[in-house]
Design a protein around this motif. Structure first.
Motif, PDB file in Angstrom:
ATOM      1  N   GLN A 287     -13.615  -2.758   1.357  1.00  0.00           N
ATOM      2  CA  GLN A 287     -12.486  -1.847   1.181  1.00  0.00           C
ATOM      3  C   GLN A 287     -11.824  -1.514   2.525  1.00  0.00           C
ATOM      4  N   LEU A 288     -12.629  -1.248   3.519  1.00  0.00           N
ATOM      5  CA  LEU A 288     -12.078  -0.925   4.836  1.00  0.00           C
ATOM      6  C   LEU A 288     -11.341  -2.112   5.446  1.00  0.00           C
ATOM      7  N   ALA A 289     -11.877  -3.312   5.250  1.00  0.00           N
ATOM      8  CA  ALA A 289     -11.204  -4.512   5.759  1.00  0.00           C
ATOM      9  C   ALA A 289      -9.850  -4.685   5.078  1.00  0.00           C
ATOM     10  N   ALA A 290      -9.782  -4.401   3.764  1.00  0.00           N
ATOM     11  CA  ALA A 290      -8.505  -4.490   3.053  1.00  0.00           C
ATOM     12  C   ALA A 290      -7.519  -3.464   3.603  1.00  0.00           C
ATOM     13  N   MET A 291      -7.998  -2.259   3.889  1.00  0.00           N
ATOM     14  CA  MET A 291      -7.120  -1.244   4.475  1.00  0.00           C
ATOM     15  C   MET A 291      -6.626  -1.666   5.851  1.00  0.00           C
ATOM     16  N   ARG A 292      -7.529  -2.177   6.663  1.00  0.00           N
ATOM     17  CA  ARG A 292      -7.151  -2.647   7.993  1.00  0.00           C
ATOM     18  C   ARG A 292      -6.090  -3.732   7.895  1.00  0.00           C
ATOM     19  N   ASP A 293      -6.327  -4.704   7.016  1.00  0.00           N
ATOM     20  CA  ASP A 293      -5.373  -5.800   6.854  1.00  0.00           C
ATOM     21  C   ASP A 293      -4.026  -5.292   6.367  1.00  0.00           C
ATOM     22  N   GLY A 294      -4.058  -4.332   5.454  1.00  0.00           N
ATOM     23  CA  GLY A 294      -2.821  -3.755   4.951  1.00  0.00           C
ATOM     24  C   GLY A 294      -2.036  -3.032   6.028  1.00  0.00           C
ATOM     25  N   LEU A 295      -2.726  -2.281   6.858  1.00  0.00           N
ATOM     26  CA  LEU A 295      -2.059  -1.575   7.950  1.00  0.00           C
ATOM     27  C   LEU A 295      -1.454  -2.558   8.951  1.00  0.00           C
ATOM     28  N   ARG A 296      -2.211  -3.577   9.283  1.00  0.00           N
ATOM     29  CA  ARG A 296      -1.688  -4.584  10.226  1.00  0.00           C
ATOM     30  C   ARG A 296      -0.478  -5.312   9.642  1.00  0.00           C
ATOM     31  N   HIS A 297      -0.588  -5.651   8.359  1.00  0.00           N
ATOM     32  CA  HIS A 297       0.528  -6.344   7.723  1.00  0.00           C
ATOM     33  C   HIS A 297       1.750  -5.423   7.638  1.00  0.00           C
ATOM     34  N   ALA A 298       1.532  -4.168   7.250  1.00  0.00           N
ATOM     35  CA  ALA A 298       2.647  -3.215   7.148  1.00  0.00           C
ATOM     36  C   ALA A 298       3.345  -3.042   8.494  1.00  0.00           C
ATOM     37  N   ALA A 299       2.582  -3.055   9.565  1.00  0.00           N
ATOM     38  CA  ALA A 299       3.167  -2.894  10.891  1.00  0.00           C
ATOM     39  C   ALA A 299       4.021  -4.094  11.288  1.00  0.00           C
ATOM     40  N   ALA A 300       3.704  -5.283  10.781  1.00  0.00           N
ATOM     41  CA  ALA A 300       4.413  -6.501  11.196  1.00  0.00           C
ATOM     42  C   ALA A 300       5.365  -7.051  10.125  1.00  0.00           C
ATOM     43  N   CYS A 301       5.267  -6.563   8.892  1.00  0.00           N
ATOM     44  CA  CYS A 301       6.035  -7.122   7.773  1.00  0.00           C
ATOM     45  C   CYS A 301       7.534  -6.905   7.979  1.00  0.00           C
ATOM     46  N   GLN A 302       8.301  -7.951   7.683  1.00  0.00           N
ATOM     47  CA  GLN A 302       9.751  -7.902   7.842  1.00  0.00           C
ATOM     48  C   GLN A 302      10.478  -7.588   6.530  1.00  0.00           C
ATOM     49  N   ALA A 303       9.747  -7.373   5.430  1.00  0.00           N
ATOM     50  CA  ALA A 303      10.388  -7.064   4.144  1.00  0.00           C
ATOM     51  C   ALA A 303      11.138  -5.742   4.246  1.00  0.00           C
ATOM     52  N   PRO A 304      12.241  -5.608   3.498  1.00  0.00           N
ATOM     53  CA  PRO A 304      13.011  -4.355   3.552  1.00  0.00           C
ATOM     54  C   PRO A 304      12.166  -3.134   3.157  1.00  0.00           C
ATOM     55  N   SER A 305      11.240  -3.345   2.228  1.00  0.00           N
ATOM     56  CA  SER A 305      10.320  -2.282   1.808  1.00  0.00           C
ATOM     57  C   SER A 305       8.943  -2.919   1.657  1.00  0.00           C
ATOM     58  N   HIS A 306       7.932  -2.241   2.114  1.00  0.00           N
ATOM     59  CA  HIS A 306       6.571  -2.787   1.997  1.00  0.00           C
ATOM     60  C   HIS A 306       6.188  -3.005   0.539  1.00  0.00           C
ATOM     61  N   LEU A 307       6.705  -2.166  -0.338  1.00  0.00           N
ATOM     62  CA  LEU A 307       6.369  -2.307  -1.749  1.00  0.00           C
ATOM     63  C   LEU A 307       7.043  -3.525  -2.382  1.00  0.00           C
ATOM     64  N   GLN A 308       7.988  -4.150  -1.703  1.00  0.00           N
ATOM     65  CA  GLN A 308       8.605  -5.391  -2.180  1.00  0.00           C
ATOM     66  C   GLN A 308       7.858  -6.624  -1.679  1.00  0.00           C
ATOM     67  N   CYS A 309       6.924  -6.423  -0.785  1.00  0.00           N
ATOM     68  CA  CYS A 309       6.181  -7.536  -0.186  1.00  0.00           C
ATOM     69  C   CYS A 309       4.980  -7.883  -1.069  1.00  0.00           C
ATOM     70  N   PRO A 310       4.912  -9.113  -1.617  1.00  0.00           N
ATOM     71  CA  PRO A 310       3.789  -9.500  -2.477  1.00  0.00           C
ATOM     72  C   PRO A 310       2.433  -9.406  -1.767  1.00  0.00           C
ATOM     73  N   ARG A 311       2.392  -9.787  -0.518  1.00  0.00           N
ATOM     74  CA  ARG A 311       1.108  -9.743   0.209  1.00  0.00           C
ATOM     75  C   ARG A 311       0.649  -8.295   0.383  1.00  0.00           C
ATOM     76  N   PHE A 312       1.545  -7.407   0.740  1.00  0.00           N
ATOM     77  CA  PHE A 312       1.185  -6.012   0.911  1.00  0.00           C
ATOM     78  C   PHE A 312       0.736  -5.407  -0.420  1.00  0.00           C
ATOM     79  N   ARG A 313       1.398  -5.746  -1.509  1.00  0.00           N
ATOM     80  CA  ARG A 313       1.011  -5.225  -2.823  1.00  0.00           C
ATOM     81  C   ARG A 313      -0.385  -5.711  -3.206  1.00  0.00           C
ATOM     82  N   ALA A 314      -0.712  -6.957  -2.871  1.00  0.00           N
ATOM     83  CA  ALA A 314      -2.057  -7.478  -3.152  1.00  0.00           C
ATOM     84  C   ALA A 314      -3.101  -6.716  -2.334  1.00  0.00           C
TER      85      ALA A 314
END
Length: 133
Positions: free
Chosen positions: A95-122
């Motif tokens: 669970q913590l690894a998923a949170m870490r990955d999500g935070l890192r992805h959210a910080a670098a994601c170029q999608a207009p909204s994080h909730l529109q990003c399929p990887r972030f939603r996963a």
């Protein structure tokens, strides 16, 4: 046998003297005597305190640690309980690894909204078990 007074045990363990007295009341440690008004412990108390710290870090209560350590200085390790705790820690690590990955992805994601990003939603779905806490 090397003796340590309560102040030395506190300094070397990083615990307050009040915590040591509390641990003593719970039967986790025991002094071997006194020098004047100061409690004196065998040097081995530091190993016992390290076991207590390890148990606390793993999420065991002081009562559960006390039961495993036993009052006679030995240990009454409940192996199935240790396996269950290790399994629980594995789930928490995932669970913590998923949170870490999500935070890192959210910080670098170029999608207009994080909730529109399929990887972030996963990644968000992987973290949902944390809501059950």
């Amino acid at each position: 046998m090397r003796e340590l007074d309560i102040g030395e045990v506190a300094r070397r363990s990083g615990l307050a003297a009040s915590a040591l007295r509390h641990y003593e009341q719970m039967g986790l440690i025991a002094p071997i005597g006194r020098h004047g008004l100061r409690r004196v412990y065998a040097a081995e108390v530091l190993e016992r305190l390290a076991l207590v710290a390890l148990g606390r870090a793993a999420g065991f209560s002081l009562q559960a640690i006390g039961a495993m350590l036993g009052g006679d200085g030995g240990t009454g390790i409940d192996r199935p309980t240790l396996v269950a705790k290790a399994d629980e820690l594995d789930r928490r690590i995932t669970q913590l690894a998923a949170m870490r990955d999500g935070l890192r992805h959210a910080a670098a994601c170029q999608a207009p909204s994080h909730l529109q990003c399929p990887r972030f939603r996963a990644l968000l779905r992987k973290a949902q078990p944390l809501l059950k806490r």
